[in-house]
Design a protein around this motif. Structure first.
Motif, PDB file in Angstrom:
ATOM      1  N   ARG A  46      34.020  32.946 -43.907  1.00  0.00           N
ATOM      2  CA  ARG A  46      35.447  33.230 -43.826  1.00  0.00           C
ATOM      3  C   ARG A  46      36.133  32.306 -42.834  1.00  0.00           C
ATOM      4  O   ARG A  46      35.758  32.242 -41.667  1.00  0.00           O
ATOM      5  N   TRP A  48      39.959  31.996 -41.769  1.00  0.00           N
ATOM      6  CA  TRP A  48      41.158  32.797 -41.997  1.00  0.00           C
ATOM      7  C   TRP A  48      42.368  31.952 -42.359  1.00  0.00           C
ATOM      8  O   TRP A  48      43.324  32.435 -42.956  1.00  0.00           O
ATOM      9  N   PHE A  51      42.942  32.151 -45.947  1.00  0.00           N
ATOM     10  CA  PHE A  51      43.213  33.471 -46.518  1.00  0.00           C
ATOM     11  C   PHE A  51      44.565  33.518 -47.210  1.00  0.00           C
ATOM     12  O   PHE A  51      44.807  34.356 -48.067  1.00  0.00           O
ATOM     13  N   ARG A 137      35.700  46.043 -37.884  1.00  0.00           N
ATOM     14  CA  ARG A 137      35.759  44.787 -38.638  1.00  0.00           C
ATOM     15  C   ARG A 137      37.173  44.525 -39.137  1.00  0.00           C
ATOM     16  O   ARG A 137      37.642  43.380 -39.145  1.00  0.00           O
ATOM     17  N   ASP A 138      37.874  45.587 -39.548  1.00  0.00           N
ATOM     18  CA  ASP A 138      39.264  45.421 -39.988  1.00  0.00           C
ATOM     19  C   ASP A 138      40.129  44.882 -38.857  1.00  0.00           C
ATOM     20  O   ASP A 138      41.015  44.048 -39.073  1.00  0.00           O
ATOM     21  N   THR A 141      39.574  41.274 -38.508  1.00  0.00           N
ATOM     22  CA  THR A 141      40.208  40.600 -39.641  1.00  0.00           C
ATOM     23  C   THR A 141      41.705  40.433 -39.404  1.00  0.00           C
ATOM     24  O   THR A 141      42.275  39.360 -39.621  1.00  0.00           O
ATOM     25  N   GLY A 144      42.410  37.802 -36.830  1.00  0.00           N
ATOM     26  CA  GLY A 144      42.230  36.466 -37.386  1.00  0.00           C
ATOM     27  C   GLY A 144      43.407  36.032 -38.235  1.00  0.00           C
ATOM     28  O   GLY A 144      43.880  34.898 -38.149  1.00  0.00           O
ATOM     29  N   LEU A 145      43.883  36.952 -39.069  1.00  0.00           N
ATOM     30  CA  LEU A 145      45.052  36.647 -39.891  1.00  0.00           C
ATOM     31  C   LEU A 145      46.279  36.379 -39.027  1.00  0.00           C
ATOM     32  O   LEU A 145      47.092  35.494 -39.325  1.00  0.00           O
ATOM     33  N   GLN A 157      35.359  33.477 -37.617  1.00  0.00           N
ATOM     34  CA  GLN A 157      34.633  34.504 -36.883  1.00  0.00           C
ATOM     35  C   GLN A 157      33.172  34.088 -36.764  1.00  0.00           C
ATOM     36  O   GLN A 157      32.557  33.712 -37.771  1.00  0.00           O
ATOM     37  N   LEU A 168      36.730  35.547 -32.202  1.00  0.00           N
ATOM     38  CA  LEU A 168      37.367  34.575 -33.078  1.00  0.00           C
ATOM     39  C   LEU A 168      37.532  33.250 -32.335  1.00  0.00           C
ATOM     40  O   LEU A 168      37.823  33.234 -31.137  1.00  0.00           O
TER      41      LEU A 168
END
Length: 250
Positions: A46, A48, A51, A137-138, A141, A144-145, A157, A168
């Motif tokens: 991943r 980000w 994304f 984990r959310d 995420t 990161g976004l 990550q 991150l």
């Protein structure tokens, strides 16, 4: 929306996937359009910054960034669905001219030349699209976004969280995400600051439970941006350094 047929390249399962529809600020629904016949790709690492996908509203012409459609296969593979970023041309219409150009005088050999005009201001960032936080984990995420939305490139990550507790990494920044139910203390701020200082980058902190007063004061002394997150997935600036980063971007 009509479902898109997606095949997992690993287990060869077929899925019927409906691409999400987002709402443009003008009020019109903006649906990303799948590239028919293009195979889905697997997400193995991943990053980000990848994304997001840029799409233009076919009603007002506004360009915004939306999450790249992804699908989880029961075999454990995450599939990224390829989409087109340009709306289909409507009959009898022509593409709008680039706002950075203006028609010049006509020449004897052809149509009018185009003289580029200087851009007076950078394009504002689109609104951040939050994601609900249900797990630790959310939270990582979302952080990161958010870093990618602020303008940091190459946000990724680590496969395993190192002893330094860095969650991150990005070009020019290290970020830590605290998901415990206790407010973040001074020690955590100092550890991130020292790690960032050793790599000559900025340290950015995200916390679900907020910060102790002493931690906020220490972050202010070293100009470290602090962001608080809630379960809706919208980071909020806590100190002046975070406000400045939010306003100016990376």
């Amino acid at each position: 929306m009509e479902p898109v047929h997606v095949r997992c390249p690993l287990c060869l399962r077929d899925h019927a996937f409906v691409i999400p529809v987002y709402s443009c600020p003008c009020g019109a629904p903006t649906a990303l359009r799948a590239v028919r016949g293009a195979p889905a790709t697997t997400v193995t690492q991943r990053v980000w910054a990848d994304f997001w996908v840029t799409a233009r509203c076919d009603v007002c012409g506004r360009e915004d960034q939306w999450p790249q459609p992804e699908l989880g296969c029961p075999c454990g593979t995450v599939l990224r669905v390829p989409v087109r970023t340009e709306p289909p041309a409507r009959p009898g219409t022509e593409p709008e001219p680039d706002p950075g150009t203006a028609p010049g005088p006509a020449t004897a050999d052809g149509p009018p030349a185009h003289i580029p005009l200087p851009r007076t201001a950078p394009r504002p960032r689109p609104p951040f699209q939050p994601l609900p936080i249900r797990t630790a984990r959310d939270a990582v995420t979302v952080a990161g976004l958010y870093l990618g939305w602020l303008g940091f490139h190459g946000v990724a990550q680590p496969i395993e969280r190192p002893v330094s507790r860095i969650d991150l990494r990005a070009e020019g920044a290290l970020a830590q995400v605290e998901t415990s139910t206790c407010p973040t203390g001074v020690r955590d701020i100092e550890c991130l600051w020292l790690n960032a200082l050793s790599e000559s980058v900025s340290g950015i902190f995200f916390s679900l439970a907020g910060y102790e007063d002493a931690a906020t004061r220490r972050a202010d002394l070293v100009s470290m941006p602090l962001f608080a997150m809630d379960l809706t997935g919208t980071p909020q600036p806590v100190n002046a350094a975070a406000e400045k980063l939010l306003s100016a971007g990376a």
